[in-house]
Motif scaffolding. Structure first.
Motif, short mmCIF file in Angstrom:
data_model
loop_
_atom_site.label_atom_id
_atom_site.label_comp_id
_atom_site.label_asym_id
_atom_site.label_seq_id
_atom_site.Cartn_x
_atom_site.Cartn_y
_atom_site.Cartn_z
N UNK A 78 6.29 25.30 150.84
CA UNK A 78 5.79 24.36 149.82
C UNK A 78 6.11 24.88 148.42
N UNK A 79 5.89 26.18 148.20
CA UNK A 79 6.11 26.77 146.89
C UNK A 79 7.54 26.55 146.40
N UNK A 80 8.50 26.69 147.30
CA UNK A 80 9.90 26.56 146.87
C UNK A 80 10.21 25.13 146.43
N UNK A 81 9.53 24.15 147.02
CA UNK A 81 9.72 22.76 146.55
C UNK A 81 9.22 22.60 145.12
N UNK A 82 8.11 23.25 144.82
CA UNK A 82 7.55 23.15 143.46
C UNK A 82 8.47 23.89 142.48
N UNK A 83 8.97 25.06 142.90
CA UNK A 83 9.91 25.81 142.05
C UNK A 83 11.11 24.93 141.73
N UNK A 84 11.65 24.27 142.74
CA UNK A 84 12.84 23.43 142.55
C UNK A 84 12.55 22.30 141.56
N UNK A 85 11.39 21.67 141.70
CA UNK A 85 11.05 20.56 140.78
C UNK A 85 10.90 21.07 139.35
N UNK A 86 10.22 22.21 139.20
CA UNK A 86 10.02 22.76 137.84
C UNK A 86 11.38 23.10 137.22
N UNK A 87 12.27 23.70 138.00
CA UNK A 87 13.59 24.04 137.47
C UNK A 87 14.36 22.78 137.09
N UNK B 278 4.40 14.00 152.70
CA UNK B 278 5.75 14.56 152.50
C UNK B 278 5.67 15.72 151.51
N UNK B 279 6.33 16.81 151.86
CA UNK B 279 6.25 18.02 151.02
C UNK B 279 6.76 17.76 149.59
N UNK B 280 7.69 16.80 149.45
CA UNK B 280 8.19 16.51 148.10
C UNK B 280 7.11 15.79 147.28
N UNK B 281 6.39 14.88 147.92
CA UNK B 281 5.26 14.23 147.24
C UNK B 281 4.21 15.29 146.86
N UNK B 282 3.94 16.18 147.80
CA UNK B 282 2.97 17.24 147.54
C UNK B 282 3.41 18.10 146.35
N UNK B 283 4.71 18.39 146.29
CA UNK B 283 5.23 19.19 145.17
C UNK B 283 4.96 18.47 143.85
N UNK B 284 5.17 17.15 143.85
CA UNK B 284 4.90 16.38 142.62
C UNK B 284 3.41 16.45 142.24
N UNK C 100 2.86 19.31 139.95
CA UNK C 100 3.32 19.06 138.57
C UNK C 100 2.22 18.25 137.85
N UNK C 101 1.67 17.26 138.57
CA UNK C 101 0.59 16.44 137.97
C UNK C 101 -0.63 17.32 137.68
N UNK D 194 -5.54 9.88 142.61
CA UNK D 194 -4.84 8.73 142.00
C UNK D 194 -5.47 8.40 140.65
N UNK D 195 -6.80 8.37 140.63
CA UNK D 195 -7.50 8.01 139.39
C UNK D 195 -7.34 9.08 138.32
N UNK D 196 -7.48 10.34 138.72
CA UNK D 196 -7.59 11.42 137.73
C UNK D 196 -6.25 12.03 137.36
N UNK D 197 -5.38 12.20 138.36
CA UNK D 197 -4.09 12.84 138.08
C UNK D 197 -2.96 11.81 138.03
N UNK D 198 -3.26 10.58 138.42
CA UNK D 198 -2.22 9.55 138.44
C UNK D 198 -1.16 9.81 139.50
N UNK D 199 -1.54 10.55 140.56
CA UNK D 199 -0.57 10.87 141.62
C UNK D 199 -0.81 10.03 142.86
N UNK D 200 0.28 9.56 143.45
CA UNK D 200 0.21 8.83 144.71
C UNK D 200 1.44 9.21 145.53
#
Ligand SMILES: NC(=O)c1ccc[n+]([C@@H]2O[C@H](COP(=O)([O-])OP(=O)(O)OC[C@H]3O[C@@H](n4cnc5c(N)ncnc54)[C@H](O)[C@@H]3O)[C@@H](O)[C@H]2O)c1
Ligand SMILES: O=c1ccn([C@@H]2O[C@H](COP(=O)(O)OP(=O)(O)O[C@H]3O[C@H](CO)[C@@H](O)[C@H](O)[C@H]3O)[C@@H](O)[C@H]2O)c(=O)[nH]1
Length: 332
Positions: free
Chosen positions: A12-21, A223-229, A232-233, A296-302
């Motif tokens: 999971x961490x590497x997906x977040x690293x990739x998004x941040x980069x 999905x791990x990519x959604x989780x990575x997002x 970020x949120x 969804x309400x607080x972070x605007x993530x779905x």
């Protein structure tokens, strides 16, 4: 802005690293590579360090100051429920001790923003249709307990050191955002089924006598990519003014049964699968579906991806040659 991602060589961490980069942010990874892979951290600085060691606190604080870190995402932990029942001391020592070192280092380096990997395992066996964060956690194994204790520690750190923290309670994570970042552990339903099929074995359903429409257990697969997002949120949320909540469920709000997951795998691979029905596994709740209202309400993530996307991405990663890491997970 520089984010320190602890456990950033993991699935999971590497997906977040990739998004941040990809967003052009500075990222430093700390990982002891116990289950993580160096290859997943390409593009980020990787510091090999075991955060449970006594000297980790000083080294982390030094690194945070040297790299100008202003936020930390802490993924590093053991995560196997069964193992935690057999070796609770290891889970107390490493999951709780590791977080204690990370929080102490943050306080020393005056880093205020922390995102922590929690888990739906904090809830135990909730007897509800949809799990909301208002439900009092009642973990039923040491793994879930270490995650819940971790959340208390965040609350204490906020009070003592003016920190801003978020705990993300992941539901069932699966899929791959990039094939090379796929899960290499064979510990969860999707990778287990794919592994068995590759070895010419039928998948085994752990019980079909549950009180669900097809008798098999229902879970919320994210999905791990959604989780990575969602991470970020969470970082954005911490930097904002209003922070009404610390804990957020991360799931889709949709449940899928074991048989539905196996059907989705059959569709993705274009084959017929006839699973075996085995005995129920001890401690499995019949249904665990996330209410995603708060996030969804607080972070605007779905979440954006459904079960078919999840399974397809996992199948594609296997086809691209991403195979189990037998050293990290010898039972695979
Ligand atoms: N995968 C899931 O289904 C799931 C579900 C709920 C919660 N979580 C939580 O998410 C987090 C990440 O899980 P994952 O699936 O990516 O696991 P993972 O094993 O792939 O990643 C964990 C990473 O942390 C590193 N690590 C472990 N102990 C360390 C230590 N002492 N010092 C430094 N690095 C260390 C590992 O080498 C690895 O790179 C964990 O905290 C886990 O409990 C995962
Ligand atoms: O070969 C298999 C493997 C699993 N299952 C079933 O599939 C479902 C999912 O199982 P699994 O992938 O092992 O996940 P969970 O037991 O639901 O736990 C995961 O999801 C939790 C959050 O929901 C996290 O806390 C845990 O860390 C994570 O492993 C369960 O009903 C299992 O009984 C089978 O029927 N056959």
């Amino acid at each position: 802005m520089t984010t320190l991602v602890i456990g950033g060589a993991g699935y999971i961490g590497s997906h977040v690293v990739r998004l941040l980069l990809e967003q052009g942010q500075e990222v430093v990874v700390v990982d002891n590579l116990s289950t993580g892979l160096r290859s997943r951290t390409e593009g980020a600085e990787l510091i090999e360090l075991d955060v449970t060691l006594p000297e980790a606190r000083e080294r982390l604080a030094f690194q945070m100051q040297a790299s100008g870190v202003d936020s930390v995402i802490h993924f590093a932990s053991h995560k196997q429920v069964g193992e935690s029942v057999e070796k609770p001391e290891m889970y107390w020592h490493d999951n709780i001790g590791g977080l204690a070192n990370v929080l102490a280092a943050c306080s020393q380096a005056e880093v205020r923003d922390i995102v922590f990997s929690s888990s739906a395992a904090v809830y135990g066996m909730p007897d509800v249709d949809l799990v909301t964060e208002d439900l009092a956690p009642q973990p039923i194994n040491p793994y879930g307990a270490t995650k819940y204790v971790g959340e208390w520690m965040l609350a204490d750190a906020e009070r003592a050191h003016d920190m801003r923290t978020v705990a993300l309670r992941y539901f069932n994570v699966a899929g791959a955002g990039w094939p090379e970042l796929a899960d290499t552990a064979v510990m969860n339903l999707v990778p287990i089924v794919l592994d068995r099929l590759e070895r010419g074995l039928a998948p085994v359903v752990f019980g079909d006598g549950y009180d669900t429409p097809d008798g098999t257990c229902i879970r919320d697969y994210v999905h791990v990519l959604d989780l990575a997002h969602a991470h970020i949120a969470a970082l954005d949320y911490l930097r904002g003014e209003e922070r009404p909540h610390r804990a957020f469920n991360v799931g889709t709000g949709e449940g899928s049964s074991v048989l539905e997951v196996i059907d989705a795998i059959a569709r993705a691979k274009g084959i017929e699968i006839t699973p075996e029905i085995g005995p129920a596994r001890a401690g499995d709740p019949a249904r665990l579906i996330c209410s995603g209202d708060r996030i969804a309400r607080t972070l605007g993530w779905k979440s954006e991806h459904g079960l078919d996307d999840i399974v397809r991405s996992a199948v594609e990663a296997r086809a691209a040659g991403i195979t189990p890491d037998v050293e990290a997970y010898p039972e695979a």
